[in-house]
Write a protein that holds these residues in place. Structure first.
Motif, PDB file in Angstrom:
ATOM      1  N   PRO A  95     105.712  83.903  22.702  1.00  0.00           N
ATOM      2  CA  PRO A  95     106.843  84.785  23.000  1.00  0.00           C
ATOM      3  C   PRO A  95     106.347  86.132  23.531  1.00  0.00           C
ATOM      4  O   PRO A  95     105.165  86.472  23.399  1.00  0.00           O
ATOM      5  CB  PRO A  95     107.528  84.953  21.646  1.00  0.00           C
ATOM      6  CG  PRO A  95     106.426  84.785  20.660  1.00  0.00           C
ATOM      7  CD  PRO A  95     105.454  83.799  21.276  1.00  0.00           C
ATOM      8  N   ARG A  96     107.234  86.872  24.153  1.00  0.00           N
ATOM      9  CA  ARG A  96     106.928  88.233  24.595  1.00  0.00           C
ATOM     10  C   ARG A  96     108.156  89.082  24.281  1.00  0.00           C
ATOM     11  O   ARG A  96     108.927  89.442  25.164  1.00  0.00           O
ATOM     12  CB  ARG A  96     106.613  88.259  26.084  1.00  0.00           C
ATOM     13  CG  ARG A  96     106.100  89.603  26.566  1.00  0.00           C
ATOM     14  CD  ARG A  96     106.045  89.686  28.070  1.00  0.00           C
ATOM     15  NE  ARG A  96     107.385  89.835  28.608  1.00  0.00           N
ATOM     16  CZ  ARG A  96     107.710  89.651  29.883  1.00  0.00           C
ATOM     17  NH1 ARG A  96     106.806  89.269  30.735  1.00  0.00           N
ATOM     18  NH2 ARG A  96     108.942  89.819  30.292  1.00  0.00           N
ATOM     19  N   LEU A  97     108.368  89.346  23.016  1.00  0.00           N
ATOM     20  CA  LEU A  97     109.565  90.067  22.601  1.00  0.00           C
ATOM     21  C   LEU A  97     109.448  91.537  22.987  1.00  0.00           C
ATOM     22  O   LEU A  97     108.483  92.211  22.625  1.00  0.00           O
ATOM     23  CB  LEU A  97     109.782  89.929  21.098  1.00  0.00           C
ATOM     24  CG  LEU A  97     110.039  88.499  20.605  1.00  0.00           C
ATOM     25  CD1 LEU A  97     110.149  88.472  19.087  1.00  0.00           C
ATOM     26  CD2 LEU A  97     111.297  87.924  21.233  1.00  0.00           C
ATOM     27  N   SER A  98     110.435  91.994  23.745  1.00  0.00           N
ATOM     28  CA  SER A  98     110.429  93.377  24.205  1.00  0.00           C
ATOM     29  C   SER A  98     111.861  93.812  24.460  1.00  0.00           C
ATOM     30  O   SER A  98     112.784  92.993  24.466  1.00  0.00           O
ATOM     31  CB  SER A  98     109.599  93.507  25.483  1.00  0.00           C
ATOM     32  OG  SER A  98     110.149  92.686  26.499  1.00  0.00           O
ATOM     33  N   GLN A  99     112.029  95.096  24.660  1.00  0.00           N
ATOM     34  CA  GLN A  99     113.340  95.634  25.017  1.00  0.00           C
ATOM     35  C   GLN A  99     113.151  96.560  26.204  1.00  0.00           C
ATOM     36  O   GLN A  99     112.249  97.397  26.214  1.00  0.00           O
ATOM     37  CB  GLN A  99     113.951  96.420  23.858  1.00  0.00           C
ATOM     38  CG  GLN A  99     115.273  97.063  24.230  1.00  0.00           C
ATOM     39  CD  GLN A  99     115.820  97.958  23.140  1.00  0.00           C
ATOM     40  OE1 GLN A  99     115.486  97.798  21.975  1.00  0.00           O
ATOM     41  NE2 GLN A  99     116.653  98.898  23.526  1.00  0.00           N
ATOM     42  N   VAL A 100     114.014  96.393  27.211  1.00  0.00           N
ATOM     43  CA  VAL A 100     113.973  97.265  28.381  1.00  0.00           C
ATOM     44  C   VAL A 100     115.294  98.007  28.471  1.00  0.00           C
ATOM     45  O   VAL A 100     116.359  97.407  28.350  1.00  0.00           O
ATOM     46  CB  VAL A 100     113.739  96.457  29.685  1.00  0.00           C
ATOM     47  CG1 VAL A 100     113.735  97.384  30.888  1.00  0.00           C
ATOM     48  CG2 VAL A 100     112.445  95.675  29.609  1.00  0.00           C
ATOM     49  N   THR A 101     115.222  99.308  28.685  1.00  0.00           N
ATOM     50  CA  THR A 101     116.417 100.121  28.874  1.00  0.00           C
ATOM     51  C   THR A 101     116.270 100.876  30.186  1.00  0.00           C
ATOM     52  O   THR A 101     115.223 101.489  30.436  1.00  0.00           O
ATOM     53  CB  THR A 101     116.591 101.129  27.719  1.00  0.00           C
ATOM     54  OG1 THR A 101     116.573 100.411  26.486  1.00  0.00           O
ATOM     55  CG2 THR A 101     117.893 101.882  27.849  1.00  0.00           C
ATOM     56  N   HIS A 102     117.296 100.797  31.045  1.00  0.00           N
ATOM     57  CA  HIS A 102     117.307 101.540  32.305  1.00  0.00           C
ATOM     58  C   HIS A 102     118.157 102.786  32.139  1.00  0.00           C
ATOM     59  O   HIS A 102     119.266 102.720  31.633  1.00  0.00           O
ATOM     60  CB  HIS A 102     117.871 100.673  33.432  1.00  0.00           C
ATOM     61  CG  HIS A 102     116.968  99.549  33.805  1.00  0.00           C
ATOM     62  ND1 HIS A 102     117.378  98.467  34.535  1.00  0.00           N
ATOM     63  CD2 HIS A 102     115.652  99.323  33.550  1.00  0.00           C
ATOM     64  CE1 HIS A 102     116.379  97.631  34.715  1.00  0.00           C
ATOM     65  NE2 HIS A 102     115.317  98.140  34.119  1.00  0.00           N
ATOM     66  N   TYR A 103     117.638 103.900  32.599  1.00  0.00           N
ATOM     67  CA  TYR A 103     118.326 105.183  32.485  1.00  0.00           C
ATOM     68  C   TYR A 103     118.670 105.703  33.880  1.00  0.00           C
ATOM     69  O   TYR A 103     117.789 105.881  34.708  1.00  0.00           O
ATOM     70  CB  TYR A 103     117.437 106.212  31.779  1.00  0.00           C
ATOM     71  CG  TYR A 103     117.110 105.843  30.356  1.00  0.00           C
ATOM     72  CD1 TYR A 103     117.955 106.192  29.312  1.00  0.00           C
ATOM     73  CD2 TYR A 103     115.946 105.117  30.061  1.00  0.00           C
ATOM     74  CE1 TYR A 103     117.659 105.849  28.001  1.00  0.00           C
ATOM     75  CE2 TYR A 103     115.641 104.768  28.751  1.00  0.00           C
ATOM     76  CZ  TYR A 103     116.504 105.135  27.737  1.00  0.00           C
ATOM     77  OH  TYR A 103     116.207 104.790  26.445  1.00  0.00           O
ATOM     78  N   PHE A 104     119.957 105.920  34.116  1.00  0.00           N
ATOM     79  CA  PHE A 104     120.412 106.523  35.359  1.00  0.00           C
ATOM     80  C   PHE A 104     120.809 107.958  35.051  1.00  0.00           C
ATOM     81  O   PHE A 104     121.371 108.237  33.997  1.00  0.00           O
ATOM     82  CB  PHE A 104     121.608 105.754  35.932  1.00  0.00           C
ATOM     83  CG  PHE A 104     121.232 104.417  36.465  1.00  0.00           C
ATOM     84  CD1 PHE A 104     120.949 104.239  37.804  1.00  0.00           C
ATOM     85  CD2 PHE A 104     121.133 103.320  35.621  1.00  0.00           C
ATOM     86  CE1 PHE A 104     120.582 103.005  38.292  1.00  0.00           C
ATOM     87  CE2 PHE A 104     120.767 102.076  36.096  1.00  0.00           C
ATOM     88  CZ  PHE A 104     120.495 101.920  37.442  1.00  0.00           C
ATOM     89  N   PHE A 105     120.542 108.846  35.957  1.00  0.00           N
ATOM     90  CA  PHE A 105     120.744 110.257  35.697  1.00  0.00           C
ATOM     91  C   PHE A 105     122.101 110.718  36.214  1.00  0.00           C
ATOM     92  O   PHE A 105     122.390 110.613  37.400  1.00  0.00           O
ATOM     93  CB  PHE A 105     119.608 111.063  36.323  1.00  0.00           C
ATOM     94  CG  PHE A 105     118.266 110.659  35.788  1.00  0.00           C
ATOM     95  CD1 PHE A 105     117.847 111.112  34.549  1.00  0.00           C
ATOM     96  CD2 PHE A 105     117.454 109.781  36.477  1.00  0.00           C
ATOM     97  CE1 PHE A 105     116.625 110.723  34.025  1.00  0.00           C
ATOM     98  CE2 PHE A 105     116.230 109.376  35.966  1.00  0.00           C
ATOM     99  CZ  PHE A 105     115.822 109.857  34.733  1.00  0.00           C
ATOM    100  N   ARG A 106     122.921 111.211  35.314  1.00  0.00           N
ATOM    101  CA  ARG A 106     124.239 111.719  35.702  1.00  0.00           C
ATOM    102  C   ARG A 106     124.089 112.948  36.590  1.00  0.00           C
ATOM    103  O   ARG A 106     123.152 113.707  36.466  1.00  0.00           O
ATOM    104  CB  ARG A 106     125.055 112.077  34.465  1.00  0.00           C
ATOM    105  CG  ARG A 106     125.468 110.867  33.661  1.00  0.00           C
ATOM    106  CD  ARG A 106     126.553 111.232  32.658  1.00  0.00           C
ATOM    107  NE  ARG A 106     126.896 110.093  31.843  1.00  0.00           N
ATOM    108  CZ  ARG A 106     127.704 109.116  32.236  1.00  0.00           C
ATOM    109  NH1 ARG A 106     128.258 109.149  33.423  1.00  0.00           N
ATOM    110  NH2 ARG A 106     127.966 108.107  31.437  1.00  0.00           N
ATOM    111  N   ASN A 107     125.057 113.075  37.484  1.00  0.00           N
ATOM    112  CA  ASN A 107     125.125 114.232  38.389  1.00  0.00           C
ATOM    113  C   ASN A 107     123.920 114.341  39.321  1.00  0.00           C
ATOM    114  O   ASN A 107     123.615 115.415  39.817  1.00  0.00           O
ATOM    115  CB  ASN A 107     125.286 115.536  37.601  1.00  0.00           C
ATOM    116  CG  ASN A 107     126.513 115.522  36.718  1.00  0.00           C
ATOM    117  OD1 ASN A 107     127.578 115.096  37.164  1.00  0.00           O
ATOM    118  ND2 ASN A 107     126.376 115.943  35.476  1.00  0.00           N
ATOM    119  N   SER A 108     123.230 113.221  39.554  1.00  0.00           N
ATOM    120  CA  SER A 108     122.174 113.255  40.558  1.00  0.00           C
ATOM    121  C   SER A 108     122.837 113.224  41.936  1.00  0.00           C
ATOM    122  O   SER A 108     124.043 112.986  42.048  1.00  0.00           O
ATOM    123  CB  SER A 108     121.228 112.069  40.390  1.00  0.00           C
ATOM    124  OG  SER A 108     121.931 110.865  40.501  1.00  0.00           O
TER     125      SER A 108
END
Length: 196
Positions: A95-108
């Motif tokens: 297994p390759r247990l991981s968590q990915v979170t994408h962050y978008f920047f408000r008011n860019s």
């Protein structure tokens, strides 16, 4: 956009660890038309061919190839333009247990999706901040929110028309000959490995 990948267990080198080309975030973002391809929604292999061309470009570049073979709890944070991906595991039982979170920047100035845009025809796929708010908000049913699109299509200058000194997505156009997309035959439909 930036992203954070968290190892939820010790990552084994044979489990298909996330890879990246260190420093590749400094290159201009590629879009489909740079490679003579239509956007990814127009054909099932367009994105796969795009991946193949970016892979070939990275193999001929000086950016070092690295793998995130990290212990549990380590985090890799990267800019969206970093060439990265996740190959198939060498040992599918691992297994390759991981968590990915994408962050978008408000008011860019704008957030856009290069691989889903058609800069040759003045059609850019933008992330719609209002739609994202509704999609992840509480109004309506969960089914209605899931069905909402987080994108809107606009002209190249849709987000910059009132600021002519701000470069728009179509100004990043740097054509690579169309022949690349014609001579590179994609062979890995089930094992795509590069994301950008």
């Amino acid at each position: 956009m930036s992203a954070a990948w968290v190892a939820l267990q010790d990552i084994d080198p044979n489990s298909g660890p996330v890879f990246y080309y260190e420093g590749s975030h400094v290159i201009n973002p590629f879009n489909m038309q740079d490679f003579g391809l239509e956007d990814r929604t127009k054909g099932p292999l367009n994105y796969a061919k795009y991946q193949d061309i970016v892979t070939a470009h990275m193999h001929s570049s000086s950016f070092p190839y690295k793998e995130a073979v990290f212990p549990k709890g380590w985090v890799l944070i990267w800019s969206s333009n970093l060439v990265h991906g996740g190959p198939p595991a060498k040992n599918s039982a691992l297994p390759r247990l991981s968590q990915v979170t994408h962050y978008f920047f408000r008011n860019s100035n704008y957030n856009w999706a290069p691989v889903a845009s058609d800069v040759d025809n003045d059609a850019v796929t933008y992330y719609d901040e209002e739609a994202v708010n509704r999609k992840w908000g509480r109004s309506g049913t969960a089914k209605e929110r899931r069905a909402m699109s987080k994108f809107k299509i606009g002209k190249c200058n849709y987000m910059t028309k009132y600021n002519p000194n701000m470069p728009n997505p179509c100004m990043h156009h740097h054509k690579i000959p169309k022949v690349f997309s014609e001579i590179l035959v994609h062979k890995g439909e089930n094992g795509n490995d590069v994301i950008m």
